[in-house]
Design an enzyme around this catalytic site. Sequence first.
Site, PDB file in Angstrom:
ATOM      1  N   GLU A  66       4.839   7.808  11.164  1.00  0.00           N
ATOM      2  CA  GLU A  66       3.372   8.027  10.647  1.00  0.00           C
ATOM      3  C   GLU A  66       2.810   7.176  11.744  1.00  0.00           C
ATOM      4  O   GLU A  66       2.605   6.107  11.686  1.00  0.00           O
ATOM      5  CB  GLU A  66       3.443   7.434   9.355  1.00  0.00           C
ATOM      6  CG  GLU A  66       3.394   8.673   8.663  1.00  0.00           C
ATOM      7  CD  GLU A  66       3.130   9.837   7.805  1.00  0.00           C
ATOM      8  OE1 GLU A  66       1.725  10.496   8.954  1.00  0.00           O
ATOM      9  OE2 GLU A  66       3.528  10.839   6.881  1.00  0.00           O
ATOM     10  N   ASN A  96      -2.538  -2.954   7.929  1.00  0.00           N
ATOM     11  CA  ASN A  96      -3.598  -2.524   7.824  1.00  0.00           C
ATOM     12  C   ASN A  96      -4.081  -1.843   6.971  1.00  0.00           C
ATOM     13  O   ASN A  96      -5.113  -2.393   6.042  1.00  0.00           O
ATOM     14  CB  ASN A  96      -4.860  -1.136   8.663  1.00  0.00           C
ATOM     15  CG  ASN A  96      -3.378   0.164   8.517  1.00  0.00           C
ATOM     16  OD1 ASN A  96      -2.159  -0.133   8.872  1.00  0.00           O
ATOM     17  ND2 ASN A  96      -4.229   0.471   8.919  1.00  0.00           N
ATOM     18  N   CYS A 108      -5.593   3.900   9.914  1.00  0.00           N
ATOM     19  CA  CYS A 108      -5.237   5.832  11.233  1.00  0.00           C
ATOM     20  C   CYS A 108      -5.799   6.885  11.277  1.00  0.00           C
ATOM     21  O   CYS A 108      -5.976   7.232  11.967  1.00  0.00           O
ATOM     22  CB  CYS A 108      -4.029   5.709  10.550  1.00  0.00           C
ATOM     23  SG  CYS A 108      -3.411   6.061   9.117  1.00  0.00           S
TER      24      CYS A 108
HETATM   25  P1  NAP Z   1       2.998  -2.054  14.997  1.00  0.00           P
HETATM   26  O1  NAP Z   1       2.110  -3.239  15.709  1.00  0.00           O
HETATM   27  O2  NAP Z   1       3.305  -0.623  15.562  1.00  0.00           O
HETATM   28  O3  NAP Z   1       3.986  -2.148  13.935  1.00  0.00           O
HETATM   29  C1  NAP Z   1       4.345  -1.508  12.453  1.00  0.00           C
HETATM   30  C2  NAP Z   1       5.966  -2.327  11.926  1.00  0.00           C
HETATM   31  O4  NAP Z   1       6.162  -2.376  13.290  1.00  0.00           O
HETATM   32  C3  NAP Z   1       5.501  -3.606  12.163  1.00  0.00           C
HETATM   33  O5  NAP Z   1       5.720  -4.177  10.835  1.00  0.00           O
HETATM   34  C4  NAP Z   1       5.652  -3.988  12.752  1.00  0.00           C
HETATM   35  O6  NAP Z   1       6.894  -5.649  12.862  1.00  0.00           O
HETATM   36  C5  NAP Z   1       6.556  -3.223  13.020  1.00  0.00           C
HETATM   37  N1  NAP Z   1       7.451  -3.415  14.445  1.00  0.00           N
HETATM   38  C6  NAP Z   1       7.200  -3.840  16.128  1.00  0.00           C
HETATM   39  N2  NAP Z   1       7.926  -3.859  17.069  1.00  0.00           N
HETATM   40  C7  NAP Z   1       8.941  -2.899  16.372  1.00  0.00           C
HETATM   41  C8  NAP Z   1      10.802  -2.920  16.483  1.00  0.00           C
HETATM   42  N3  NAP Z   1      10.822  -2.796  18.069  1.00  0.00           N
HETATM   43  N4  NAP Z   1      11.383  -2.222  15.646  1.00  0.00           N
HETATM   44  C9  NAP Z   1      10.973  -2.767  14.715  1.00  0.00           C
HETATM   45  N5  NAP Z   1       9.816  -2.273  14.224  1.00  0.00           N
HETATM   46  C10 NAP Z   1       8.869  -3.112  15.271  1.00  0.00           C
HETATM   47  O7  NAP Z   1       1.583  -1.626  14.147  1.00  0.00           O
HETATM   48  P2  NAP Z   1       0.607  -2.121  13.877  1.00  0.00           P
HETATM   49  O8  NAP Z   1      -0.907  -3.240  14.816  1.00  0.00           O
HETATM   50  O9  NAP Z   1       0.520  -3.073  12.675  1.00  0.00           O
HETATM   51  O10 NAP Z   1      -0.424  -0.851  13.122  1.00  0.00           O
HETATM   52  C11 NAP Z   1      -1.118  -0.245  13.702  1.00  0.00           C
HETATM   53  C12 NAP Z   1      -0.951   1.299  14.140  1.00  0.00           C
HETATM   54  O11 NAP Z   1      -0.393   1.765  12.971  1.00  0.00           O
HETATM   55  C13 NAP Z   1      -2.380   1.828  14.779  1.00  0.00           C
HETATM   56  O12 NAP Z   1      -1.153   2.895  15.352  1.00  0.00           O
HETATM   57  C14 NAP Z   1      -2.336   3.242  13.531  1.00  0.00           C
HETATM   58  O13 NAP Z   1      -2.839   3.957  13.888  1.00  0.00           O
HETATM   59  C15 NAP Z   1      -1.050   3.055  12.622  1.00  0.00           C
HETATM   60  N6  NAP Z   1      -0.785   3.463  11.077  1.00  0.00           N
HETATM   61  C16 NAP Z   1      -0.821   4.960  11.298  1.00  0.00           C
HETATM   62  C17 NAP Z   1      -1.169   5.657   9.866  1.00  0.00           C
HETATM   63  C18 NAP Z   1      -0.619   6.660   9.468  1.00  0.00           C
HETATM   64  O14 NAP Z   1      -0.256   6.492   8.261  1.00  0.00           O
HETATM   65  N7  NAP Z   1      -0.551   7.764  10.645  1.00  0.00           N
HETATM   66  C19 NAP Z   1      -1.357   4.397   8.756  1.00  0.00           C
HETATM   67  C20 NAP Z   1      -1.246   2.983   9.017  1.00  0.00           C
HETATM   68  C21 NAP Z   1      -1.533   2.490  10.498  1.00  0.00           C
HETATM   69  P3  NAP Z   1       5.255  -6.994  14.045  1.00  0.00           P
HETATM   70  O15 NAP Z   1       3.899  -7.069  12.616  1.00  0.00           O
HETATM   71  O16 NAP Z   1       7.031  -7.917  12.983  1.00  0.00           O
HETATM   72  O17 NAP Z   1       5.738  -6.520  14.892  1.00  0.00           O
END
Ligand code: NAP
Length: 469
Positions: A243, A147, A277
Amino acid sequence: MYIGGRLVSTSSPQKVELPYDGSYVATVYRASGREVDAAVAAAKAAAPLMRESTLDERATILRKAYERSLAAREELALAVSSECGKPIKEARIEVDRAAQTLLVSSEEAHRLHGEVVPMDAAPAGKNRWAMTVREPVGVVAAITPFNFPLNLAMHKIGPAIAAGNTVVHKPASTTPLSALKMAAIFDACGLPQGALNVITGPGGTIGDMLVTHPDVAMITFTGSVEVGVRLRGLAGLKRVTLELGNNSAVILEEDADLDQAVPRCVAGAFTHSGQVCISVQRIFVHRRIYAEFLERFTDAVRRLKMGHPHDPETDISSLITVPEAERVESWIAEATAAGAQLVTGGARRRATIEPAVLAEVPPETRLARGEAFGPVVGVNAYDSLDEAIARVNASDYGLQAGIYTRDLEKAFYAARRVQVGGFLINEVPAYRLDHMPYGGVKLSGMGREGPKYAIEEMTEMKLIAWKVS
Ligand code: NAP
């Protein structure tokens, strides 16, 4: 991919598509275990050089990266907008913020220091002096979400370099382009080869290899709760910062300044179609001002312009994928079936959802309990501040929350009781400056970002004590 200062491809191509219409943007390559090993080996080989580099050398590289990223503003903004579907005007803001993150990281590199320990405060400490120093942890695995593909990566890479670490960065599969462009920028700024490596490919396969790799000292992850919890379980004794998600809430007391609150709630709920987020998802409004707020808020939401992300007029574009848009659509349907009123929006066309406002969302629905990560917000009436605080806290998450009131007693009453990592008075929880300490409680994560705080997470404190003869 970018490993040891070289661009690397594999026999497994992966298309990057514009989320808005599925059109072709670029091709990258999926890493296998071989590339994960090569990236970690390159980072490990560069670690002694980074560890021995002076604070000024690190600060200079980061300062140059700040300047070069601003010089490449349009190119980076177009990459961000194309890979994640973010409206171009928001993508430009993200580039400016990423540059700011690098600038602050550069400044914090100059301030990295330990402290003197007053050993003679204990009877056995006579004639003993001690100090602490902060040492780099080594190889940091940085895993980032789709995002904010640029700025959230800089929140890991900037502090890691300032601390003297080396990095293997895995961006989200959908959004690898700005990460690769930044690797080239760092290279041009004199970062030693191998100090920053970018591997692309599915987290589900290469993520586990990276996280369990014996030469990786720390995992800094931003993403979903589900993946974050899994990574923590795999990480063993490695350092981990997480995060994670949120379903941010804001309280509007009866003395709230609606001229300020209404436009901020619109921006807070609908920037990047709610895929933030700290996006405003739950608005609690005192019953005496509820009808007026709902009317003014809804009018403003209806004026948001939907369209192609590259159109400079666009406010609302698509979600990251069609399945994600279908999920949000189903959450809206579930909430209305449970009794919420759909005041405006909610229609879906491919991956784009018309900005939706729902009134009185029942607390048991996914829209009230989960993280919507879409252009949808629930507006709910309350009768007392204690009730509003209880409803804000009735969440598994705790990243940021806010209150609008002119009464400081009420503001600080709420600030002390709301369970979050950051509380904003007369501002929406979607507000973040890049040098703020930022992070959550409960399922929203552990550890803090913001360069100063991330550097603390990314360094080990060492005590050096000596006995004066
Ligand atoms: P996500 O599906 O958890 O993916 C995040 C990262 O983790 C991606 O690079 C993803 O790679 C990787 N990943 C997935 N499965 C993994 C595994 N088994 N082992 C290691 N890495 C793995 O999250 P998203 O859909 O990209 O982002 C949305 C989420 O991020 C929301 O929940 C949002 O709240 C959170 N977020 C939090 C913050 C904060 O600062 N608190 C900021 C922004 C977003 P792939 O894309 O290759 O699956």
